[in-house]
Every structure is written in structure tokens, then in C-alpha cells.
Motif scaffolding. Structure first.
Motif, short mmCIF file in Angstrom:
data_model
loop_
_atom_site.label_atom_id
_atom_site.label_comp_id
_atom_site.label_asym_id
_atom_site.label_seq_id
_atom_site.Cartn_x
_atom_site.Cartn_y
_atom_site.Cartn_z
N HIS A 7 11.14 0.69 1.46
CA HIS A 7 9.79 1.14 1.83
C HIS A 7 9.86 2.58 2.36
CE1 HIS A 7 5.63 -0.15 3.45
NE2 HIS A 7 5.73 1.16 3.65
N HIS A 9 7.80 6.36 1.84
CA HIS A 9 6.76 7.18 1.21
C HIS A 9 7.29 8.58 0.92
CE1 HIS A 9 3.51 4.23 1.92
NE2 HIS A 9 4.20 3.92 2.99
N HIS A 187 0.51 -3.35 1.39
CA HIS A 187 0.54 -3.10 2.83
C HIS A 187 -0.41 -4.08 3.51
CE1 HIS A 187 2.46 0.83 2.20
NE2 HIS A 187 2.55 0.97 3.51
N HIS A 210 5.26 -4.40 5.90
CA HIS A 210 5.05 -4.60 7.34
C HIS A 210 4.87 -6.08 7.75
CE1 HIS A 210 5.22 -0.35 7.90
NE2 HIS A 210 4.19 -0.14 7.11
N ASP A 267 9.76 3.97 5.88
CA ASP A 267 8.33 4.30 5.85
C ASP A 267 8.11 5.80 5.67
OD1 ASP A 267 5.74 3.49 5.71
OD2 ASP A 267 5.47 3.02 7.81
ZN LIG Z 1 4.03 2.27 4.32
#
Ligand SMILES: [Zn+2]
Length: 325
Positions: A7, A9, A187, A210, A267
């Protein structure tokens, strides 16, 4: 220990700023000071999350094809250097529509692979369900087309994020993506229990990003376990955004004890000041055993949105690796 980051970005502007700063010998944007202000001034939860996409230290015009390859390689290189052998990177819809996107991504992956043999990366497309239907359709069509170029999956976001959302359009998008052979992650459950059950119950969804608050309701943990969903846990993100009060409150241990499959992620590593090695360290600080932590890697490989060949190769490496090295 072998690691996987499921995960991450792209953080296009923060990452590009870092690349440009290095190129021009200047200091990059100071995210440490930014984080301190974020935590001091903005209430925990959604309000902090919304701040993430409001800082653009590098302009879009600077994101040329070469800069794009360089910034993607920078993210993957950092991940590989921190011990990841498999990293999935998520891109926004503008990036997905960029001409030659998959070829540029593979060029970056190749560069990193040359420096870190055995390292593999895949690209995911972020789909924002609140976009105009025309735009959403256009991006989805491009994702379905890019699947044949090696796009690995899609990452859905819906609103409202903290209360139950309407998943009508989401269901259509998910089945179209799954039909094209794309993996689907969503998400949900970052700041409240909302949407976890809806998402976990949808055909085609194999992972949830998450689901931090699943532990508020034990039946949600049972549902995630029963549906064989892999939860992408990003501990630093949870701390910076205030999804949990502090490290000791983090539900990772409770998820594992409930039989939920977990993989780790960074993240937004530039903005949150983390890397995958640090995420594994935090799991250790939460009292998880080496064996349990190694299982995060195995789950990451098993739930990876990569080709069956690449997944088999990663799992072979996992099985062959000395247990706790
Ligand atoms: Zn995320």
C-alpha cells in the motif's frame, strides 16, 4: 527478513520535489515540520487526510516523462533499499491517462530491478467513485485496456468515507475491473467502522486498505477473516492521521489474533516520513513475533495483484529464505 509493501501512493508532487531537489542541489520540502504542524493544528481523522493532497512542492509542468520515470524509480528504489522485494504503487487517474503510462512505469521498475535483483513492482490505478460518471468511465476503460499492458489492479475510494456510502456504482466498477483481470482493493474503515462490511462483502474485493476500526466490532473481524480478505495495515499513517490514539492502541495484534490476514504498507512514505523497514519495526514494537511478522510478507506475496508467475516466484523465495533472517 523479506518484506512486501502492498500500500504505497505515488505522492507525485512530494516525490518529484525530492527528485528535483537532488538534481538541483537544494533542500526538499520539509515534511517533518509539516507533520508537526499537521498534528498540532488539525484534528485527527478525515481533516488530516484531506490535508495530504493540498501541498504541491513541485509543479505538474515539471513532471516530464523522464522526471516521471525518475520519481517512480526513486520511490521503488527507496522501497527496495528498505528490504521490500515486492511493492505495489498506486497512481491517480490523471497519471493513468498519461500516454505510455505502463511503459514508463516498467522503465522505472527495470532501473530498480537492475540495482536490486529479485525486486518486483506493480502499478495500481486509483478510482475515485465521486468523479463524474463520464470521467470515471473513461478512467475505468483505460484501466481495462492497460490490464493487457500489465496494470495490476485498482484501488477504490468512496465518499462519505467515515459513514456508510452508496456502493451502487462501486459494485459495477468492481465487477468490470475484476472481469478485466484486475485485482481490486478498497480504502475503508480508516477512521470509523463505516463501509468495512459493505466492502468485505463485495464479490471481486480481495483486499481492504486500512480497516483500522474493524477491531471496534468483533463481527467485522470475523467477516474479514471469513471472506479471506487481506487487510493492508499502514501503522505510521494511522499514527500521523490519528486513526489510532497512539502506537499502544494500534489494533494490529487484535487483527492477527482474530485470524485476519494482514500485509503492511507505507501509504504516503515521503509525507509520513517512513519506509517499509520502519513499518516492520513498528509491528515488532507492537509485540508481534518474528514468525507473525514474516507471515505479513507471505500474505503480501499471496495477495499480490501480480502475475501468477511473479507471485509463484515470490512465494518460492519466501519458502526458501532462512526463517528469521
Ligand atoms: Zn491509502
Amino acid at each position: 527478513m523479506l518484506k512486501a509493501d502492498l500500500h504505497m501512493h505515488q505522492e507525485w508532487s512530494p516525490r518529484l520535489d525530492r527528485v528535483l531537489a537532488r538534481r538541483h542541489g537544494r533542500r526538499p520540502f520539509d515534511w517533518k515540520t509539516w507533520r508537526r504542524a499537521l498534528i498540532a493544528e488539525v484534528p485527527p481523522g478525515l481533516a488530516r487526510l484531506q490535508r495530504l493532497s493540498r501541498v504541491f512542492p513541485a509543479p505538474a509542468e515539471a513532471d516530464t516523462d523522464e522526471a516521471f520515470v525518475e520519481r517512480v524509480a526513486d520511490a521503488l528504489d527507496e522501497s527496495a533499499a528498505a528490504g521490500s522485494c515486492y511493492t505495489e504503487m498506486r497512481f491517480g487517474s490523471d497519471t493513468i491517462l498519461r500516454p505510455g503510462f505502463m511503459a514508463l512505469f516498467r522503465r522505472a521498475e527495470q532501473r530498480v530491478h537492475a540495482r536490486h535483483p529479485g525486486f518486483r513492482a506493480e502499478a495500481l490505478a486509483g478510482l475515485l467513485l465521486w468523479h463524474e460518471p463520464d470521467r470515471l468511465d473513461r478512467v475505468l476503460e483505460e484501466c481495462r485496456r492497460a490490464a493487457s499492458d500489465g496494470l495490476a489492479g485498482v484501488d477504490l475510494l468512496n465518499v462519505p468515507y467515515n459513514t456508510e456510502a452508496d456502493w451502487h456504482a462501486g459494485r459495477t466498477v468492481i465487477s468490470a475491473a475484476a472481469e478485466a483481470g484486475l485485482g481490486v482493493t478498497v480504502h475503508a474503515g480508516e477512521f470509523s467502522v463505516a463501509n468495512i462490511a459493505a466492502v468485505a462483502g463485495m464479490e471481486g474485493v480481495t483486499r481492504v486498505g486500512h480497516a483500522t476500526h474493524a477491531t471496534d466490532e468483533p463481527w467485522l473481524l470475523d467477516l474479514l477473516a471469513a471472506r479471506d480478505i487481506t487487510v493492508e495495515v499502514c501503522v505510521t499513517a494511522n499514527l500521523v492521521l490519528g486513526a489510532v490514539g497512539g502506537l499502544v492502541d494500534h489494533p494490529l495484534r487484535r487483527m492477527v489474533d482474530a485470524g485476519v490476514k494482514v500485509a503492511l504498507g507505507t501509504d504516503n512514505p515521503v509525507q509520513f516520513g517512513t519506509d517499509i523497514a520502519h513499518e516492520y519495526e513498528l509491528a515488532e514494537r507492537l509485540g508481534l513475533s518474528d514468525k507473525e511478522i514474516a507471515e505479513f510478507t507471505r500474505c503480501g506475496f499471496a495477495a499480490a495483484f501480480t502475475s501468477p508467475q511473479r507471485r509463484a516466484e515470490l512465494l518460492r523465495r519466501f519458502d526458501a529464505a532462512p526463517a528469521m533472517v
